[in-house]
Write a protein that holds these residues in place. Sequence first.
Motif, PDB file in Angstrom:
ATOM      1  N   GLN A  56      -6.545  10.002   3.738  1.00  0.00           N
ATOM      2  CA  GLN A  56      -6.225   8.583   3.860  1.00  0.00           C
ATOM      3  C   GLN A  56      -6.239   8.105   5.302  1.00  0.00           C
ATOM      4  O   GLN A  56      -6.600   6.955   5.574  1.00  0.00           O
ATOM      5  CB  GLN A  56      -4.861   8.316   3.225  1.00  0.00           C
ATOM      6  CG  GLN A  56      -4.836   8.592   1.727  1.00  0.00           C
ATOM      7  CD  GLN A  56      -3.465   8.390   1.106  1.00  0.00           C
ATOM      8  OE1 GLN A  56      -2.576   7.826   1.731  1.00  0.00           O
ATOM      9  NE2 GLN A  56      -3.291   8.861  -0.119  1.00  0.00           N
ATOM     10  N   ASN A 100       0.823  -1.208   0.000  1.00  0.00           N
ATOM     11  CA  ASN A 100       0.000   0.000   0.000  1.00  0.00           C
ATOM     12  C   ASN A 100       0.856   1.257   0.000  1.00  0.00           C
ATOM     13  O   ASN A 100       0.681   2.159  -0.835  1.00  0.00           O
ATOM     14  CB  ASN A 100      -0.895   0.036   1.242  1.00  0.00           C
ATOM     15  CG  ASN A 100      -2.070  -0.919   1.170  1.00  0.00           C
ATOM     16  OD1 ASN A 100      -2.958  -0.885   2.000  1.00  0.00           O
ATOM     17  ND2 ASN A 100      -2.073  -1.803   0.193  1.00  0.00           N
ATOM     18  N   ASN A 102      -2.874   3.026   4.743  1.00  0.00           N
ATOM     19  CA  ASN A 102      -4.094   2.301   5.101  1.00  0.00           C
ATOM     20  C   ASN A 102      -4.010   1.866   6.554  1.00  0.00           C
ATOM     21  O   ASN A 102      -3.308   0.909   6.888  1.00  0.00           O
ATOM     22  CB  ASN A 102      -4.300   1.086   4.189  1.00  0.00           C
ATOM     23  CG  ASN A 102      -5.677   0.471   4.358  1.00  0.00           C
ATOM     24  OD1 ASN A 102      -6.405   0.813   5.288  1.00  0.00           O
ATOM     25  ND2 ASN A 102      -6.046  -0.430   3.463  1.00  0.00           N
ATOM     26  N   VAL A 143      -3.770  -1.240  -3.141  1.00  0.00           N
ATOM     27  CA  VAL A 143      -4.647  -1.289  -1.968  1.00  0.00           C
ATOM     28  C   VAL A 143      -5.367  -2.631  -1.890  1.00  0.00           C
ATOM     29  O   VAL A 143      -5.491  -3.232  -0.808  1.00  0.00           O
ATOM     30  CB  VAL A 143      -5.660  -0.127  -2.004  1.00  0.00           C
ATOM     31  CG1 VAL A 143      -6.694  -0.280  -0.884  1.00  0.00           C
ATOM     32  CG2 VAL A 143      -4.942   1.209  -1.854  1.00  0.00           C
ATOM     33  N   HIS A 156     -11.646   1.607   0.848  1.00  0.00           N
ATOM     34  CA  HIS A 156     -10.558   2.556   1.082  1.00  0.00           C
ATOM     35  C   HIS A 156     -10.000   3.068  -0.239  1.00  0.00           C
ATOM     36  O   HIS A 156      -9.701   4.262  -0.379  1.00  0.00           O
ATOM     37  CB  HIS A 156      -9.461   1.868   1.895  1.00  0.00           C
ATOM     38  CG  HIS A 156      -8.359   2.778   2.328  1.00  0.00           C
ATOM     39  ND1 HIS A 156      -8.558   3.855   3.163  1.00  0.00           N
ATOM     40  CD2 HIS A 156      -7.022   2.773   2.037  1.00  0.00           C
ATOM     41  CE1 HIS A 156      -7.406   4.470   3.383  1.00  0.00           C
ATOM     42  NE2 HIS A 156      -6.464   3.836   2.699  1.00  0.00           N
ATOM     43  N   SER A 202      -9.978   7.801   6.399  1.00  0.00           N
ATOM     44  CA  SER A 202     -10.589   6.656   5.730  1.00  0.00           C
ATOM     45  C   SER A 202     -10.091   5.337   6.326  1.00  0.00           C
ATOM     46  O   SER A 202     -10.876   4.406   6.537  1.00  0.00           O
ATOM     47  CB  SER A 202     -10.267   6.696   4.233  1.00  0.00           C
ATOM     48  OG  SER A 202     -10.761   5.556   3.578  1.00  0.00           O
ATOM     49  N   GLY A 203      -8.793   5.258   6.620  1.00  0.00           N
ATOM     50  CA  GLY A 203      -8.241   4.039   7.199  1.00  0.00           C
ATOM     51  C   GLY A 203      -8.793   3.748   8.576  1.00  0.00           C
ATOM     52  O   GLY A 203      -9.110   2.597   8.914  1.00  0.00           O
ATOM     53  N   THR A 206     -10.010   6.998  -1.172  1.00  0.00           N
ATOM     54  CA  THR A 206      -8.738   7.724  -1.222  1.00  0.00           C
ATOM     55  C   THR A 206      -8.233   7.996  -2.632  1.00  0.00           C
ATOM     56  O   THR A 206      -7.603   9.021  -2.880  1.00  0.00           O
ATOM     57  CB  THR A 206      -7.653   6.951  -0.443  1.00  0.00           C
ATOM     58  OG1 THR A 206      -7.495   5.645  -1.005  1.00  0.00           O
ATOM     59  CG2 THR A 206      -8.045   6.827   1.018  1.00  0.00           C
ATOM     60  N   SER A 261     -10.977  -3.498   1.547  1.00  0.00           N
ATOM     61  CA  SER A 261      -9.995  -2.491   1.161  1.00  0.00           C
ATOM     62  C   SER A 261     -10.445  -1.701  -0.058  1.00  0.00           C
ATOM     63  O   SER A 261      -9.969  -0.581  -0.293  1.00  0.00           O
ATOM     64  CB  SER A 261      -8.639  -3.153   0.886  1.00  0.00           C
ATOM     65  OG  SER A 261      -8.677  -3.918  -0.301  1.00  0.00           O
TER      66      SER A 261
END
Length: 297
Positions: A91, A29, A36, A184, A80, A94-95, A84, A77
Amino acid sequence: MDNVFLEALVRALAVGTPLLLACLGAVVNERAGIVNLGVEGMMAVGALAAFAVASASPDANLWLAVGAAMLAGAALSALHAFATVTLRANQFVSGLALALIGTGAAGLLGKRFEGMPLFNKVPDWTLGGLTISPFTVAALLLAGALAFFLNSTRPGLTLRSVGENPAAADVLGVNVGAVRVLAVLAGGALSGLAGAFLALSYRASWADNMTAGLGWIAVALVIFVGWRPLRAVWGSLFFGVLYYLQFRLQGNSPVPPEVFSAMPFVLVLVVLAIAGRRGQQGDAPAALGLPYLRGER
């Protein structure tokens, strides 16, 4: 003395396996420029998916359960990646949301599986006198393969260029968004694989919060090892030893057990502080955490 050393090594390898798998996913990632923090959530849904498939019947295909775990991690994922890469959302926020969604959904949907038997688990292998899980062997091989991929292949160079200078990569014809989305998804699949190890090998059961913070340690481990897959092997083994000492010393010491439970997390803060003082953060990809929009400077 030899028996104690072998026991410590086996335990450290076992606890270090999910850390290594999740850390490798986070390396993929972040080498592409995407942070993430949702590793804990992806591990949780991976563990749930693996256990749900494996406990369906005595004849359930365990490798199908492993595939389900990786698919579940990748699917989570994808949220995410959409937030993002497509929406260019923060980020870190969101993570964190992904971690909460994953652990919450796994805890809720996994209620029906608590106390259920796992008809069979992934059998361990005996190698050189050590009893070792196939997941551990796979994790070690993946670390070597990822190191080779990043350093010695053209697609690996493309991935690293997207994390270092996405604008330059874009000028050279690289689809920055596609590379980041694939990175991701791959990271999510590896986190799901870490969860499968917990459900099908290490604990061979399902329980709420069975990841027990391992995902957060894996996120910190990426920084500690300087985004290097082979260093992640030694880093995960180091934290595996800490977990072994935590269980070994409990009940044999006047120190309250809570101190030993907190020890791995305290050590995370210590090693990150040391890495920061030594400038290890300088190894981070230059565009890490930064959204990319074509034509924007």
